[in-house]
Design a protein around this motif. Structure first.
Motif, mmCIF file in Angstrom:
data_model
loop_
_atom_site.group_PDB
_atom_site.id
_atom_site.type_symbol
_atom_site.label_atom_id
_atom_site.label_comp_id
_atom_site.label_asym_id
_atom_site.label_seq_id
_atom_site.Cartn_x
_atom_site.Cartn_y
_atom_site.Cartn_z
ATOM 1 N N LEU A 43 0.822 -1.210 0.000
ATOM 2 C CA LEU A 43 0.000 0.000 0.000
ATOM 3 C C LEU A 43 0.857 1.261 0.000
ATOM 4 O O LEU A 43 0.546 2.236 -0.695
ATOM 5 C CB LEU A 43 -0.935 0.005 1.211
ATOM 6 C CG LEU A 43 -1.853 1.231 1.340
ATOM 7 C CD1 LEU A 43 -2.715 1.414 0.093
ATOM 8 C CD2 LEU A 43 -2.724 1.123 2.586
ATOM 9 N N ALA A 46 2.064 1.890 -3.504
ATOM 10 C CA ALA A 46 1.031 2.030 -4.532
ATOM 11 C C ALA A 46 0.730 3.495 -4.828
ATOM 12 O O ALA A 46 1.182 4.412 -4.128
ATOM 13 C CB ALA A 46 -0.243 1.305 -4.092
ATOM 14 N N THR A 56 -2.757 0.600 -8.166
ATOM 15 C CA THR A 56 -3.627 1.177 -7.136
ATOM 16 C C THR A 56 -4.329 0.049 -6.389
ATOM 17 O O THR A 56 -4.842 -0.886 -7.008
ATOM 18 C CB THR A 56 -4.678 2.117 -7.752
ATOM 19 O OG1 THR A 56 -4.012 3.181 -8.430
ATOM 20 C CG2 THR A 56 -5.585 2.696 -6.669
ATOM 21 N N ILE A 57 -4.339 0.118 -5.069
ATOM 22 C CA ILE A 57 -5.054 -0.857 -4.249
ATOM 23 C C ILE A 57 -6.529 -0.446 -4.230
ATOM 24 O O ILE A 57 -6.860 0.683 -3.862
ATOM 25 C CB ILE A 57 -4.511 -0.894 -2.809
ATOM 26 C CG1 ILE A 57 -3.006 -1.169 -2.800
ATOM 27 C CG2 ILE A 57 -5.265 -1.927 -1.979
ATOM 28 C CD1 ILE A 57 -2.612 -2.525 -3.294
ATOM 29 N N PRO A 64 -8.459 0.902 1.722
ATOM 30 C CA PRO A 64 -7.358 -0.085 1.743
ATOM 31 C C PRO A 64 -6.550 -0.051 3.036
ATOM 32 O O PRO A 64 -6.086 -1.091 3.510
ATOM 33 C CB PRO A 64 -6.513 0.326 0.538
ATOM 34 C CG PRO A 64 -7.455 1.036 -0.364
ATOM 35 C CD PRO A 64 -8.430 1.734 0.521
#
Length: 328
Positions: A43, A46, A56-57, A64
């Motif tokens: 994360l 990202a 992208t999470i 996220p």
């Protein structure tokens, strides 16, 4: 003729196991921090983190950061607690650790404090900054207690705090107290607990809503260290008075999260225009006053009883088998 028979000796343990056995606290924190911070990396890197990698999470029901906070608690404190306990105390120690998750017979007053006292205390602290507005809003919107506050305790407990407190209250707090005593244990653990949350500083929306400079980050971390240490004084006292119950630690941690100035409960009670004016002071006021009172009235012991702690962190050792004589 008599001969003496002995059971075969186990193979020499690995170097890693010997290191963990000789330095269990250092091993616990090393595993907890490494496991947690590594879990945060996808994360942080990202596009919805620092934006260093081109992915992208996705947002699935919750942001996220919520899911990664849960994952990092599993791969961090919980993994560390069970790993180190298994190595130094074996299966008996793990069973003892698991039993403390279900230790619920601790007195009705503690449940009253968790489910009623904590939110009312938080609102009373807010009232010192905002007048009667917080308490008035609560009276007018009391159903939020059942529709927001109590459900949030359940969600936070199951998603995050069962894993985080499984490590902190399961292993770190009792073993630090055994070695250093109550108030010294808090002074050691408080800053470490704050530092554990460092990855959240690099995820927008967790600590900061936008990119900030290093000075702001340092100031916020200092504040977090102070807040974490004061909060752990309260939590350690309750931990000791509830016989080392991990369940109560989970619920207390969740109750504090569900009722602080950044919680959904408070945000629904009060307009956003009022929140910025008191959040910093209100978050600090309750733990500061409570910590000072507890340290004075318990003389720094925080209800710590060494003999009680030993019972739930030391697994019973099997009796030694006597040598037997076998007649020929």
């Amino acid at each position: 003729m008599s001969t003496i028979t002995t059971t075969p000796q186990p193979a020499t343990s690995s170097l890693l196991k010997r290191l963990i056995s000789h330095h269990p606290l250092m091993a616990f924190f090393a595993i907890a921090f490494a496991g947690s911070w590594i879990a945060w990396l996808p994360l942080i890197l990202a596009q919805n983190g620092l934006g260093l990698l081109p992915y992208t999470i996705p947002n699935l029901l919750y942001p996220p950061s919520y899911w990664f906070a849960a994952l990092s608690s599993i791969t961090g404190p919980t993994l560390a607690s069970f790993t180190v306990t298994a190595i130094i105390s074996g299966k008996a120690g793990v069973r003892q650790l698991l039993r403390r998750y279900a230790l619920w017979r601790v007195g009705f007053r503690w449940y009253l404090l968790l489910f009623v006292g904590v939110p009312l205390i938080q609102l009373a602290c807010a009232s010192l900054f905002l007048g009667t507005a917080p308490l008035t809003a609560f009276i007018q919107q009391w159903p939020l207690y059942f529709t927001v506050y109590l459900p949030n305790i359940l969600i936070i407990s199951v998603a995050i705090q069962i894993w985080e407190e499984g490590g902190w209250s399961g292993f770190a707090v009792p073993n630090l107290q055994k070695r250093f005593g109550a108030w010294r244990a808090v002074l050691i653990f408080g800053p470490l607990w704050a530092l554990f949350h460092l990855p959240a500083f690099f995820v927008p929306g967790q600590i900061f809503d936008q990119k900030v400079g290093p000075i702001t980050m340092i100031v916020q971390m200092v504040f977090l260290v102070i807040l974490a240490t004061l909060t752990r004084i309260i939590m350690t006292w309750i931990f000791n008075d509830t016989k080392g119950s991990i369940l109560i630690a989970i619920l207390l941690h969740a109750a504090l999260d569900a009722s602080n100035s950044g919680s959904d409960f408070i945000h629904r009670l009060l307009p956003a225009s009022q929140l910025g004016g008191y959040s910093l002071g209100a978050n600090l006021l309750f733990p500061l006053v409570a910590a000072v009172v507890l340290l004075i009235f318990t003389k720094g012991r925080l209800s710590y009883k060494p003999e009680q702690t030993s019972k739930f962190i030391e697994a019973p050792q099997p009796a030694e088998m006597p040598l037997t004589n076998v007649e020929r």
